[in-house]
Design an enzyme around this catalytic site. Structure first.
Site, PDB file in Angstrom:
ATOM      1  N   HIS A 213     -29.292 -27.317 -58.596  1.00 30.92           N
ATOM      2  CA  HIS A 213     -29.140 -25.852 -58.562  1.00 30.92           C
ATOM      3  C   HIS A 213     -29.208 -25.326 -57.125  1.00 30.92           C
ATOM      4  O   HIS A 213     -29.546 -24.163 -56.903  1.00 30.92           O
ATOM      5  CB  HIS A 213     -30.205 -25.151 -59.411  1.00 30.92           C
ATOM      6  CG  HIS A 213     -30.385 -25.749 -60.780  1.00 30.92           C
ATOM      7  ND1 HIS A 213     -29.730 -25.297 -61.891  1.00 30.92           N
ATOM      8  CD2 HIS A 213     -31.135 -26.806 -61.193  1.00 30.92           C
ATOM      9  CE1 HIS A 213     -30.078 -26.026 -62.945  1.00 30.92           C
ATOM     10  NE2 HIS A 213     -30.923 -26.964 -62.544  1.00 30.92           N
TER      11      HIS A 213
ATOM     12  N   SER B 194     -13.727 -18.807 -32.658  1.00 32.28           N
ATOM     13  CA  SER B 194     -13.246 -17.526 -33.156  1.00 32.28           C
ATOM     14  C   SER B 194     -12.648 -16.761 -31.990  1.00 32.28           C
ATOM     15  O   SER B 194     -13.142 -16.846 -30.864  1.00 32.28           O
ATOM     16  CB  SER B 194     -14.421 -16.742 -33.748  1.00 32.28           C
ATOM     17  OG  SER B 194     -14.133 -15.358 -33.725  1.00 32.28           O
TER      18      SER B 194
ATOM     19  N   LYS C  66     -19.027 -18.681 -32.075  1.00 33.82           N
ATOM     20  CA  LYS C  66     -18.661 -19.393 -33.297  1.00 33.82           C
ATOM     21  C   LYS C  66     -18.107 -20.791 -33.073  1.00 33.82           C
ATOM     22  O   LYS C  66     -17.340 -21.039 -32.143  1.00 33.82           O
ATOM     23  CB  LYS C  66     -17.601 -18.586 -34.065  1.00 33.82           C
ATOM     24  CG  LYS C  66     -18.117 -17.265 -34.560  1.00 33.82           C
ATOM     25  CD  LYS C  66     -18.884 -17.384 -35.840  1.00 33.82           C
ATOM     26  CE  LYS C  66     -17.891 -17.328 -36.988  1.00 33.82           C
ATOM     27  NZ  LYS C  66     -18.599 -17.449 -38.258  1.00 33.82           N
TER      28      LYS C  66
ATOM     29  N   GLU D 208     -13.073 -26.915 -44.327  1.00 32.86           N
ATOM     30  CA  GLU D 208     -12.658 -25.721 -45.075  1.00 32.86           C
ATOM     31  C   GLU D 208     -11.208 -25.842 -45.542  1.00 32.86           C
ATOM     32  O   GLU D 208     -10.858 -25.489 -46.668  1.00 32.86           O
ATOM     33  CB  GLU D 208     -12.788 -24.469 -44.200  1.00 32.86           C
ATOM     34  CG  GLU D 208     -14.216 -24.030 -43.981  1.00 32.86           C
ATOM     35  CD  GLU D 208     -14.271 -22.839 -43.036  1.00 32.86           C
ATOM     36  OE1 GLU D 208     -14.290 -21.703 -43.517  1.00 32.86           O
ATOM     37  OE2 GLU D 208     -14.270 -23.049 -41.811  1.00 32.86           O
TER      38      GLU D 208
END
Ligand code: ARG
Length: 459
Positions: free
Chosen positions: A158, A279, A285, A292
């Site tokens: 979980h 970024s 970043k 991804e």
């Protein structure tokens, strides 16, 4: 090259210009050209062996096809949309080159058995390449598992801290997922490797062909049993797309964990700069773009599975033009799983594990609570009662904002007088993982044994 349609004998009017482009597949199926030529060479060999064409005609067909292949490979072949597909482009160029013998190549076959054969030859070759790439990724995971066999991190259920595990164990879970993917691809390859040629349009052919010979020439396991099924079956492709989808689903899960773990909040791993991007607005970043993108590509491959299932659904026997739509989903699925496997395999060796951060996280969240319960069971307490006792101890720690191992022996004994000084051996992370010492358990010794078995399995 002449653009004369090879099937236009009965037609009085030319094809509508838009329809010509709409129905053509040459822009994408030209990718099958080497396999189309391979199939045609085997077919011509069989026709000559059976006395259906002469040996001279066969030789002229074979050398003409090889010249065409060279032109295609050199990027000099004038693909024509008016000639519709890869098959008619090549046949037409062959006839332009060698004359009448070229017109005999299509004896005893149809584009229906031809295209089904081409796709199977192509997929068979791609499957070999995919399996090699999958194995490379598995080897990279084994190396990483070995390097981090002792590294402890929290295991989750979980996404809440559950029990301490070793990083090597986690990598071996990924390995096992991929091992089943490998099995699925190998199993599906058996059904790919069956030869449609000889089915002709749908019913077989009246020429005295030798399908065993052609199948042997093309290294197919056997000729397809039923001509109607041979030209119509695309379940080998659907099965491949299903296996590819499950593989991408696995890669998406692995990607998701890398994305989480490389965030500042987890900071369990650092991905190499070469697999991340920055970024354009936020200078701080470093984004995990590669995992991804793989996660995103899984959706695209699942879509191809749906497309193939849907295009086959309710099709009457035998061949229907719908089947031309099988190629782009298949090609794209293959391209994307090959790319994803390659980049994943390259990325894995460059994963660096932040062992301190993993350890610190494992120390939070009462990861050894089950070990305390198991300890009490060994002292003679029933498991349900032990569960209750540990639950109360955890609630106490939550109030005190400390961990179980931070409690003194006296405090622990308030919850159960059976607790003795040896309890602290079981509350450590190392004690917890070492105790799970059986096949499939997370103990470092078991992880090393699992790695050794896996290496023997895939070497
Ligand atoms: N381009 C077609 C395909 O991809 C080849 C087979 C065409 N056969 C036919 N009878 N129209 O399926």
């Amino acid at each position: 090259m002449s653009d004369k349609k090879l099937w236009a004998g009965r037609f009085a009017e030319p094809t509508d210009a838009f329809v010509e482009a709409f129905t053509a597949s040459v822009e994408f199926d030209q990718r099958l050209a080497p396999y189309d030529i391979q199939g045609s060479i085997a077919h011509a060999g069989m026709l000559a062996k059976q006395g259906i064409i002469s040996a001279d005609e066969r030789d002229s067909i074979v050398s003409g096809l090889l010249r065409i292949l060279a032109r295609i490979e050199a990027g000099e072949f004038p693909w024509s949309v008016a000639l519709e597909d890869v098959h008619m482009n090549i046949e037409s160029a062959l006839t332009d080159d060698i004359g009448i013998a070229g017109k005999k190549l299509h004896t005893g076959r149809s584009r229906n058995d031809q295209v089904a054969t081409d796709v199977r030859l192509w997929l068979r070759a791609e499957l070999t390449d995919i399996r090699i790439k999958l194995r490379q990724l598995q080897h990279a995971l084994l190396d990483l598992a070995e390097r981090e066999a002792e590294t402890i991190l929290p295991g989750f259920t979980h996404l809440q801290t559950a029990q301490p595990i070793t990083f090597g164990h986690h990598m071996m879970a990924w390995f096992e997922m991929l091992e089943r993917d490998h099995d699925r691809l190998v199993d599906g390859a058996k059904r790919v490797n069956v030869m449609p040629l000889g089915a002709a349009a749908l019913a077989g052919t009246s020429y005295p062909i030798d399908r065993e010979f052609t199948a042997h020439e093309l290294a197919f396991e056997r000729p397809a049993e039923n001509s109607l099924d041979a030209v119509s079956d695309r379940d080998f492709a659907i099965e491949f797309a299903a296996a590819a989808s499950i593989l991408m689903m696995h890669l998406s899960r692995m990607s998701e964990e890398l994305i989480l773990w490389s965030s500042a909040q987890f900071a369990f791993v650092t991905l190499s700069d070469s697999f991340c991007t920055g970024s354009s607005i936020m200078p701080q970043k470093k984004n995990p773009d590669v995992p991804e993108l793989i996660r995103g590509k899984s959706g695209r491959v699942f879509g191809h599975l749906m497309a193939l299932l849907t295009l086959m659904k309710s099709q009457p026997l035998a061949y229907n033009k719908d089947n031309q739509e099988d190629k782009e989903p298949l090609f794209d699925a293959v391209d994307n799983i090959k790319g994803s496997l390659k980049v994943f395999a390259d990325m894995v060796p460059a994963i660096s594990c932040n062992r301190d951060a993993m350890r610190a996280a494992a120390l939070k969240g009462f990861a050894t609570a089950t070990d305390l319960a198991d300890y009490l069971v060994r002292k003679g307490i029933a498991f349900r009662d032990a569960h209750e006792i540990v639950g109360k101890s955890v609630a106490h720690c939550v109030t005190k904002q400390c961990d179980l191992a931070d409690l003194s022996l006296e405090e622990l004994r308030d919850f159960s007088p059976q607790i003795e000084a040896d309890v602290f051996d079981f509350l450590t992370l190392e004690g917890s993982v070492a105790a799970r010492d059986h096949i499939g358990g997370t103990a470092p010794a078991q992880v090393r044994a699992a790695i050794a078995r896996a290496r023997a399995r895939i070497s």
